[in-house]
Design a protein around this motif. Structure first.
Motif, PDB file in Angstrom:
ATOM      1  N   PRO A  82       0.871  -1.152   0.182  1.00 49.99           N
ATOM      2  CA  PRO A  82       0.093  -0.026   0.035  1.00 49.99           C
ATOM      3  C   PRO A  82       0.847   1.371  -0.023  1.00 49.99           C
ATOM      4  O   PRO A  82       1.919   1.305   0.488  1.00 49.99           O
ATOM      5  CB  PRO A  82      -0.719  -0.183   1.411  1.00 49.99           C
ATOM      6  CG  PRO A  82       0.100  -0.931   2.190  1.00 49.99           C
ATOM      7  CD  PRO A  82       0.965  -1.775   1.333  1.00 49.99           C
ATOM      8  N   THR A  83       0.410   2.355  -0.698  1.00 50.33           N
ATOM      9  CA  THR A  83       0.871   3.756  -0.503  1.00 50.33           C
ATOM     10  C   THR A  83      -0.286   4.520  -0.296  1.00 50.33           C
ATOM     11  O   THR A  83      -1.207   4.521  -1.142  1.00 50.33           O
ATOM     12  CB  THR A  83       1.331   4.061  -1.847  1.00 50.33           C
ATOM     13  OG1 THR A  83       2.346   3.198  -2.153  1.00 50.33           O
ATOM     14  CG2 THR A  83       1.905   5.663  -1.712  1.00 50.33           C
ATOM     15  N   ILE A  84      -0.386   5.226   0.801  1.00 48.83           N
ATOM     16  CA  ILE A  84      -1.265   6.240   1.283  1.00 48.83           C
ATOM     17  C   ILE A  84      -0.910   7.742   1.325  1.00 48.83           C
ATOM     18  O   ILE A  84       0.255   7.886   1.784  1.00 48.83           O
ATOM     19  CB  ILE A  84      -1.762   5.924   2.873  1.00 48.83           C
ATOM     20  CG1 ILE A  84      -2.375   4.377   2.870  1.00 48.83           C
ATOM     21  CG2 ILE A  84      -2.691   6.905   3.191  1.00 48.83           C
ATOM     22  CD1 ILE A  84      -2.666   4.075   4.348  1.00 48.83           C
ATOM     23  N   GLU A  85      -1.494   8.416   0.398  1.00 55.33           N
ATOM     24  CA  GLU A  85      -1.072   9.927   0.428  1.00 55.33           C
ATOM     25  C   GLU A  85      -2.271  10.692   0.972  1.00 55.33           C
ATOM     26  O   GLU A  85      -3.421  10.581   0.678  1.00 55.33           O
ATOM     27  CB  GLU A  85      -1.280  10.477  -1.232  1.00 55.33           C
ATOM     28  CG  GLU A  85      -0.180   9.665  -1.967  1.00 55.33           C
ATOM     29  CD  GLU A  85       0.051   9.937  -3.153  1.00 55.33           C
ATOM     30  OE1 GLU A  85      -0.866  10.689  -3.782  1.00 55.33           O
ATOM     31  OE2 GLU A  85       1.064   9.335  -3.893  1.00 55.33           O
ATOM     32  N   ALA A  86      -1.801  11.613   2.068  1.00 62.97           N
ATOM     33  CA  ALA A  86      -2.733  12.681   2.798  1.00 62.97           C
ATOM     34  C   ALA A  86      -2.044  13.830   2.496  1.00 62.97           C
ATOM     35  O   ALA A  86      -0.940  14.111   2.695  1.00 62.97           O
ATOM     36  CB  ALA A  86      -2.940  12.239   4.071  1.00 62.97           C
ATOM     37  N   ARG A  87      -3.100  15.134   2.466  1.00 65.31           N
ATOM     38  CA  ARG A  87      -2.611  16.267   2.597  1.00 65.31           C
ATOM     39  C   ARG A  87      -2.145  16.830   4.122  1.00 65.31           C
ATOM     40  O   ARG A  87      -3.037  16.470   5.061  1.00 65.31           O
ATOM     41  CB  ARG A  87      -3.473  17.363   2.183  1.00 65.31           C
ATOM     42  CG  ARG A  87      -4.030  16.891   0.666  1.00 65.31           C
ATOM     43  CD  ARG A  87      -4.279  18.356  -0.208  1.00 65.31           C
ATOM     44  NE  ARG A  87      -4.424  18.056  -1.508  1.00 65.31           N
ATOM     45  CZ  ARG A  87      -3.488  17.975  -2.404  1.00 65.31           C
ATOM     46  NH1 ARG A  87      -2.252  18.333  -2.164  1.00 65.31           N
ATOM     47  NH2 ARG A  87      -3.624  17.725  -3.847  1.00 65.31           N
ATOM     48  N   ASP A  88      -1.159  17.290   4.312  1.00 66.95           N
ATOM     49  CA  ASP A  88      -0.559  17.905   5.391  1.00 66.95           C
ATOM     50  C   ASP A  88      -1.327  19.523   5.465  1.00 66.95           C
ATOM     51  O   ASP A  88      -1.988  19.931   4.557  1.00 66.95           O
ATOM     52  CB  ASP A  88       0.865  18.182   5.330  1.00 66.95           C
ATOM     53  CG  ASP A  88       1.572  18.668   6.877  1.00 66.95           C
ATOM     54  OD1 ASP A  88       0.490  18.511   7.729  1.00 66.95           O
ATOM     55  OD2 ASP A  88       2.490  18.666   6.794  1.00 66.95           O
ATOM     56  N   VAL A  89      -1.221  20.252   6.752  1.00 69.10           N
ATOM     57  CA  VAL A  89      -2.094  21.508   6.700  1.00 69.10           C
ATOM     58  C   VAL A  89      -1.265  22.529   5.946  1.00 69.10           C
ATOM     59  O   VAL A  89      -2.156  23.436   5.568  1.00 69.10           O
ATOM     60  CB  VAL A  89      -1.717  21.861   8.365  1.00 69.10           C
ATOM     61  CG1 VAL A  89      -2.544  21.213   9.328  1.00 69.10           C
ATOM     62  CG2 VAL A  89      -0.210  21.874   8.711  1.00 69.10           C
ATOM     63  N   ASP A  90      -0.366  22.264   5.506  1.00 66.48           N
ATOM     64  CA  ASP A  90       0.322  23.503   4.534  1.00 66.48           C
ATOM     65  C   ASP A  90       0.113  22.972   2.975  1.00 66.48           C
ATOM     66  O   ASP A  90       0.397  23.304   2.068  1.00 66.48           O
ATOM     67  CB  ASP A  90       2.025  23.381   4.768  1.00 66.48           C
ATOM     68  CG  ASP A  90       2.729  22.321   4.557  1.00 66.48           C
ATOM     69  OD1 ASP A  90       1.986  21.235   4.178  1.00 66.48           O
ATOM     70  OD2 ASP A  90       3.979  22.410   4.517  1.00 66.48           O
ATOM     71  N   ASN A  91      -0.781  22.058   2.887  1.00 68.92           N
ATOM     72  CA  ASN A  91      -1.439  21.446   1.527  1.00 68.92           C
ATOM     73  C   ASN A  91      -0.429  20.415   0.790  1.00 68.92           C
ATOM     74  O   ASN A  91      -0.456  20.118  -0.389  1.00 68.92           O
ATOM     75  CB  ASN A  91      -1.905  22.527   0.742  1.00 68.92           C
ATOM     76  CG  ASN A  91      -3.050  22.028  -0.128  1.00 68.92           C
ATOM     77  OD1 ASN A  91      -3.705  21.284   0.238  1.00 68.92           O
ATOM     78  ND2 ASN A  91      -3.253  22.951  -1.276  1.00 68.92           N
TER      79      ASN A  91
END
Length: 188
Positions: A82-91
């Motif tokens: 698996p590879t999970i990508e999520a946005r941080d607070v700074d986008n």
């Protein structure tokens, strides 16, 4: 044809009919009854990507992987590579990779198993980091990642080593639970 041959022929036909009936009855019965311990797969994906969004259409997280197996009876999913990508607070994007992952229920925590890498690549080089650990838990709803395992955290500010951590992707804070060792790089 003599009598013994005729009786043998009738006997062979009766045996063949009996075995055919027994076999078909057994197969039809077994098809309707499932063992409670038997895991039924209701779908399987190969080389997939699944995008989960917020109601406004923005990306909550993206999961890519080599294989996904979803079990009908438990509603659990197993993901290979698996590879999970999520946005941080700074986008910027935070990428989590592992050997395997398990999600026991829809929208529940995702347990990443084996060698786990968490990498943030931002336009601002001072905010980039790399975290290496094993057996990480990622909760997509609360955006929290945590582990009880040993971790190695590397950034432009220095290196951290410890055991166990917990953080939310919406915070700029990493809480290491024990055995913390730090090596800071002086600012230039």
């Amino acid at each position: 044809m003599n009598r013994s041959g005729f009786f043998f022929l009738v006997f062979a036909i009766v045996i063949a009919i009996a075995f055919t009936w027994l076999n078909s009855s057994w197969l039809s019965y077994k098809g309707f009854v499932f063992d409670r311990q038997e895991k039924q797969i209701d779908y399987y994906l190969s080389d997939f990507s699944i995008l989960n969004t917020y109601p406004d259409g923005s990306m909550q997280y993206l999961i890519k992987g080599q294989h996904l197996v979803h079990q009908q009876s438990t509603r659990a999913s197993k993901i290979i590579k698996p590879t999970i990508e999520a946005r941080d607070v700074d986008n910027s994007i935070i990428t989590i990779t592992a050997n395997e992952a398990q999600q026991d229920k829809k929208n529940g925590p995702i347990l990443l198993e084996g060698k786990v890498d968490v990498i943030k690549n931002s336009d601002n080089k001072d905010e980039n980091f790399k975290l290496l650990t094993t057996d990480l838990s990622y909760n997509p709803n609360s955006r929290e990642i945590s582990t009880d395992a040993e971790l190695f955290f590397t950034s432009s500010s220095g290196d951290l080593k410890g055991t166990g951590f917990s953080t939310k992707l919406d915070e700029q804070e990493l809480r290491i639970l024990k055995n913390v060792q730090a090596k800071f790089t002086p600012a230039k």
